[in-house]
Design a protein around this motif. Sequence first.
Motif, short mmCIF file in Angstrom:
data_model
loop_
_atom_site.label_atom_id
_atom_site.label_comp_id
_atom_site.label_asym_id
_atom_site.label_seq_id
_atom_site.Cartn_x
_atom_site.Cartn_y
_atom_site.Cartn_z
N CYS A 79 31.94 94.40 29.58
CA CYS A 79 32.10 95.84 29.80
C CYS A 79 30.75 96.44 30.19
CB CYS A 79 32.66 96.52 28.56
SG CYS A 79 34.39 96.12 28.25
N GLY A 80 30.76 97.74 30.57
CA GLY A 80 29.54 98.36 31.07
C GLY A 80 29.10 97.69 32.36
N ARG A 81 30.03 97.53 33.29
CA ARG A 81 29.80 96.71 34.47
C ARG A 81 29.08 97.49 35.57
NH1 ARG A 81 33.40 92.51 34.79
NH2 ARG A 81 32.14 91.83 36.54
N VAL A 82 27.77 97.63 35.43
CA VAL A 82 26.91 98.25 36.43
C VAL A 82 27.36 99.68 36.73
CG1 VAL A 82 25.66 97.75 38.58
CG2 VAL A 82 26.84 95.93 37.43
N GLY A 83 27.83 100.38 35.70
CA GLY A 83 28.22 101.77 35.89
C GLY A 83 27.00 102.66 36.01
N PRO A 84 27.17 103.90 36.48
CA PRO A 84 26.04 104.82 36.62
C PRO A 84 25.47 105.26 35.27
CG PRO A 84 28.10 105.95 37.05
CD PRO A 84 28.44 104.49 36.92
N SER A 85 26.30 105.24 34.22
CA SER A 85 25.87 105.58 32.87
C SER A 85 26.87 104.97 31.90
CB SER A 85 25.80 107.10 32.68
OG SER A 85 27.07 107.67 32.87
N ASP A 86 26.59 105.09 30.61
CA ASP A 86 27.50 104.54 29.60
C ASP A 86 27.78 103.06 29.84
OD1 ASP A 86 27.57 107.19 29.04
OD2 ASP A 86 29.70 107.49 29.40
N ASN A 87 26.85 102.36 30.45
CA ASN A 87 27.12 100.97 30.83
C ASN A 87 26.71 100.03 29.70
OD1 ASN A 87 24.54 101.85 31.36
ND2 ASN A 87 24.42 100.99 33.40
N HIS A 88 27.43 100.16 28.58
CA HIS A 88 27.19 99.39 27.38
C HIS A 88 28.50 98.72 26.93
CE1 HIS A 88 23.50 101.74 27.29
NE2 HIS A 88 24.23 102.85 27.29
N TYR A 124 26.38 95.10 30.67
CA TYR A 124 25.34 95.23 31.70
C TYR A 124 24.04 95.78 31.11
CZ TYR A 124 22.83 97.04 35.75
OH TYR A 124 21.87 97.33 36.69
N ARG A 125 24.14 96.75 30.20
CA ARG A 125 22.95 97.39 29.66
C ARG A 125 22.78 97.00 28.19
NH1 ARG A 125 19.71 101.21 31.95
NH2 ARG A 125 18.52 102.58 30.55
N LYS A 126 23.21 97.81 27.26
CA LYS A 126 23.10 97.49 25.83
C LYS A 126 24.43 96.97 25.31
CE LYS A 126 19.14 99.85 25.99
NZ LYS A 126 17.82 99.23 26.03
N GLY A 127 24.35 96.08 24.34
CA GLY A 127 25.58 95.62 23.70
C GLY A 127 26.17 96.68 22.80
N LEU A 128 25.34 97.26 21.94
CA LEU A 128 25.77 98.28 20.99
C LEU A 128 24.69 99.37 20.99
CD1 LEU A 128 27.19 97.54 17.44
CD2 LEU A 128 25.87 99.59 17.98
N ALA A 129 25.04 100.53 21.54
CA ALA A 129 24.06 101.60 21.73
C ALA A 129 24.43 102.82 20.90
CB ALA A 129 23.97 101.99 23.20
N VAL A 130 23.44 103.39 20.20
CA VAL A 130 23.62 104.62 19.43
C VAL A 130 22.63 105.65 19.96
CG1 VAL A 130 23.57 105.67 17.14
CG2 VAL A 130 24.28 103.28 17.40
N TYR A 131 23.13 106.78 20.43
CA TYR A 131 22.28 107.82 21.00
C TYR A 131 22.48 109.14 20.27
CZ TYR A 131 21.39 105.01 25.23
OH TYR A 131 21.01 104.04 26.10
#
Length: 280
Positions: free
Chosen positions: A161-170, A196-203
């Motif tokens: 998941c998070g397949r090279v999206g512009p954002s939320d690519n986790h 693509y970016r983080k596996g588990l992201a908390v913002y």
Amino acid sequence: VGAAFNDSRVELIWFVTSEAERAAIKAGSSTTDHTATIQAAMAFVGAGELHFGQAGWIWNLTAQLTMVSGATYSGAAKIKAKTGAGFLHMFYGSGLSRTTVSGLELDGNTDASGCTGHGVYFTGGTDNKVIGCYIHDCLLAGYRGEAQTDPLVAWNRIIDCGRVGPSDNHGIMVGSNSAAAFTGGLLFGNVVVNAYRKGLAVYAFSTGVVSGLRIEANRVNECGLGGIYLAGDIALANAQRITIHGNQCWDNYVNYELATVSYVTCSDNTSWFTDVMVAD
């Protein structure tokens, strides 16, 4: 019939009138668009339980499914975004409470322009749950929860998941939304692979606080820019009072990263790259 359905778990298959189509769904060979059928069943069941059927069954989508407060969407069937559909979010809920998605396989089919958003997306609300699902091939995060209170995200497999999206690519993404806080909650026992970016992201976005969250016993590996990532907006340190315990991260670009946070407890986590392992 309606009264009988409302007294027990509702089987989605009974909303399909064609015997041939029922057989195709059960055989996993159906190519029919089931979006209207599913959404009508969700509206009919309301806060009850809608069961999608057994492993090997398939349901096809061309638009997002809007969830209902208090409902349970369960089963082991596959729900697949149809090729070229190009819609946002497979399951979406705003301001819901006590809604559960359980056991389902959600196939975003993003390589064929299926789902261009998230697998499951909750914004606002209380006590919502995603449990034991297999979510894969979504352009954005497999699960996103923003401004939630006490959510449970547990025992899910979130792959590719998070397949090279512009954002939320986790793989999994949770956090506040502007000034709306994310409070409490448990991310437990999830397996996240190849985001693509983080596996588990908390913002913690803007002035919104993320607090009281437990991130426990998750396995995150082979994610492009990080395994478990926790961050608050610069200088605000509004990601706080968070526990990171018993997780396993390996072969991510960075296994654990904490930025602009406060009162964070880390214990019994493991981190390794091929032949090197570190335990905290």
